[in-house]
Design a protein around this motif. Structure first.
Motif, mmCIF file in Angstrom:
data_model
loop_
_atom_site.group_PDB
_atom_site.id
_atom_site.type_symbol
_atom_site.label_atom_id
_atom_site.label_comp_id
_atom_site.label_asym_id
_atom_site.label_seq_id
_atom_site.Cartn_x
_atom_site.Cartn_y
_atom_site.Cartn_z
ATOM 1 N N LEU A 18 -9.496 5.276 3.246
ATOM 2 C CA LEU A 18 -8.323 5.683 2.480
ATOM 3 C C LEU A 18 -8.760 6.115 1.091
ATOM 4 N N ASN A 19 -7.797 6.403 0.261
ATOM 5 C CA ASN A 19 -8.087 6.774 -1.124
ATOM 6 C C ASN A 19 -7.189 5.968 -2.061
ATOM 7 N N VAL A 20 -7.205 4.653 -1.897
ATOM 8 C CA VAL A 20 -6.430 3.765 -2.758
ATOM 9 C C VAL A 20 -7.126 3.688 -4.113
ATOM 10 N N THR A 21 -6.383 3.946 -5.168
ATOM 11 C CA THR A 21 -6.976 3.974 -6.507
ATOM 12 C C THR A 21 -6.594 2.776 -7.362
ATOM 13 N N LYS A 22 -5.553 2.049 -6.962
ATOM 14 C CA LYS A 22 -5.117 0.891 -7.726
ATOM 15 C C LYS A 22 -4.752 -0.248 -6.778
ATOM 16 N N VAL A 23 -5.062 -1.456 -7.200
ATOM 17 C CA VAL A 23 -4.733 -2.636 -6.402
ATOM 18 C C VAL A 23 -3.231 -2.720 -6.154
ATOM 19 N N GLU A 24 -2.437 -2.259 -7.128
ATOM 20 C CA GLU A 24 -0.992 -2.338 -7.002
ATOM 21 C C GLU A 24 -0.476 -1.599 -5.762
ATOM 22 N N GLN A 25 -1.211 -0.600 -5.303
ATOM 23 C CA GLN A 25 -0.765 0.183 -4.159
ATOM 24 C C GLN A 25 -0.778 -0.630 -2.860
ATOM 25 N N CYS A 26 -1.436 -1.777 -2.880
ATOM 26 C CA CYS A 26 -1.393 -2.652 -1.708
ATOM 27 C C CYS A 26 -0.008 -3.261 -1.527
ATOM 28 N N GLY A 27 0.845 -3.128 -2.550
ATOM 29 C CA GLY A 27 2.201 -3.652 -2.470
ATOM 30 C C GLY A 27 3.065 -2.963 -1.440
ATOM 31 N N THR A 28 2.602 -1.841 -0.876
ATOM 32 C CA THR A 28 3.353 -1.198 0.205
ATOM 33 C C THR A 28 3.193 -1.972 1.513
ATOM 34 N N GLY A 29 2.140 -2.770 1.609
ATOM 35 C CA GLY A 29 1.882 -3.535 2.823
ATOM 36 C C GLY A 29 1.091 -2.790 3.877
ATOM 37 N N ALA A 30 1.000 -1.454 3.772
ATOM 38 C CA ALA A 30 0.355 -0.663 4.824
ATOM 39 C C ALA A 30 -1.134 -0.966 4.932
ATOM 40 N N ALA A 31 -1.846 -0.908 3.792
ATOM 41 C CA ALA A 31 -3.287 -1.158 3.823
ATOM 42 C C ALA A 31 -3.583 -2.587 4.255
ATOM 43 N N LEU A 32 -2.755 -3.536 3.797
ATOM 44 C CA LEU A 32 -2.967 -4.929 4.190
ATOM 45 C C LEU A 32 -2.823 -5.093 5.702
ATOM 46 N N CYS A 33 -1.825 -4.432 6.271
ATOM 47 C CA CYS A 33 -1.652 -4.506 7.722
ATOM 48 C C CYS A 33 -2.902 -4.009 8.441
ATOM 49 N N ALA A 57 11.099 0.189 2.846
ATOM 50 C CA ALA A 57 9.994 0.554 3.745
ATOM 51 C C ALA A 57 8.849 -0.445 3.621
ATOM 52 N N TYR A 58 8.603 -0.909 2.390
ATOM 53 C CA TYR A 58 7.545 -1.905 2.207
ATOM 54 C C TYR A 58 7.861 -3.164 3.017
ATOM 55 N N LEU A 59 9.149 -3.571 3.000
ATOM 56 C CA LEU A 59 9.545 -4.792 3.707
ATOM 57 C C LEU A 59 9.266 -4.681 5.207
ATOM 58 N N GLN A 60 9.479 -3.473 5.753
ATOM 59 C CA GLN A 60 9.202 -3.295 7.178
ATOM 60 C C GLN A 60 7.715 -3.507 7.475
ATOM 61 N N ASN A 61 6.845 -3.019 6.575
ATOM 62 C CA ASN A 61 5.407 -3.236 6.753
ATOM 63 C C ASN A 61 5.058 -4.715 6.666
ATOM 64 N N PHE A 62 5.672 -5.401 5.708
ATOM 65 C CA PHE A 62 5.347 -6.821 5.536
ATOM 66 C C PHE A 62 5.906 -7.681 6.673
ATOM 67 N N LYS A 63 6.969 -7.238 7.319
ATOM 68 C CA LYS A 63 7.440 -7.963 8.502
ATOM 69 C C LYS A 63 6.378 -7.934 9.597
#
Length: 251
Positions: A18-33, A57-63
């Motif tokens: 991926l091209n994640v540039t900031k730790v904060e972007q993990c808050g979408t849940g997608a990369a963590l999944c 949309a983030y909540l759906q990823n975290f579910k």
């Protein structure tokens, strides 16, 4: 202390391409999944949304992530309410824990992150971090800034500039070094401010109860010993010592 933000981002981008540039972007849940998919390879990738920028949309990823934790009996609560705010500290702490978990349970071998995303109809690969130039065009700066603000997990690389001569290569390397230094300085200041807060709390406690400072085996003394310890061979500059003395007089 866990890995720094730069180390975590390099690991994350290398693992997931991926091209994640900031730790904060993990808050979408997608990369963590997908990190946990690299361990178990049983997450429903077709339901994980990468290019989204709403908390719903983030909540759906975290579910999906929470279901993974339940299924595999991972004894760690997922602080969803904090993570979806895309704040640096909350996401940094959870990503550091996730990295330790991955180090312990990753089964080894190659994980084809792009194939997993494509098979699910998700976006493909971004350029690997080592290949991405730090000087994006105006359009990529605009989209990158929007992604950072809303926490979108980017899956496309910035537009690359045309190859230049030695001067262009040197400018690129200089920009990379500047970005690294800026990130390290911010991280240093962040942790220093926490240590300073601890120091002030200890000083206040000693002012309120002077007897605490007389007990050499007290917790306060032990914490102070850690705060003021130095490495062998390190000497505090004279100017710094004067500054410390002035601070002590102030309090």
């Amino acid at each position: 202390m866990g890995e720094s933000r730069q180390e975590l981002l390099a690991w994350l981008n290398n693992l997931l391409q991926l091209n994640v540039t900031k730790v904060e972007q993990c808050g979408t849940g997608a990369a963590l999944c997908q990190i946990y998919d690299s361990i178990y390879q049983d997450l429903p990738m077709s339901r994980i949304k990468f290019n989204v920028n709403t908390e719903y949309a983030y909540l759906q990823n975290f579910k999906i992530l929470q279901n993974c934790f339940t299924k595999h009996q991972i004894d760690r609560p997922v602080p969803v309410d904090s993570l979806i705010k895309c704040k640096m500290q909350d996401n940094l702490e959870f990503l550091q824990w996730t990295k330790r978990f991955w180090d312990q349970y990753y089964p080894g071998g190659e994980y084809d992150a792009v194939a997993r995303r494509k098979g699910a109809g998700a976006p493909g690969a971004a350029a690997r971090p080592a290949e991405v130039t730090p000087g994006p065009t105006a359009s990529s700066r605009t989209s990158g800034a929007g992604a950072a603000r809303r926490g979108t997990t980017p899956t496309t690389a910035p537009v690359r500039r045309a190859a230049g001569g030695p001067s262009a290569a040197m400018a690129q390397e200089l920009n990379q070094m500047k970005e690294t230094v800026t990130g390290l300085e911010r991280e240093r200041d962040f942790y220093f401010s926490k240590l300073r807060d601890i120091e002030l709390l200890l000083q206040q406690a000693c002012d309120d109860e002077p007897e605490l400072e007389k007990d050499e085996n007290s917790l306060i003394k032990q914490v102070q010993a850690i705060l003021y310890s130095t490495e062998e061979g390190f000497e505090i500059p004279a100017d710094a010592e004067d500054g410390v003395a002035d601070d002590q007089e102030t309090f």
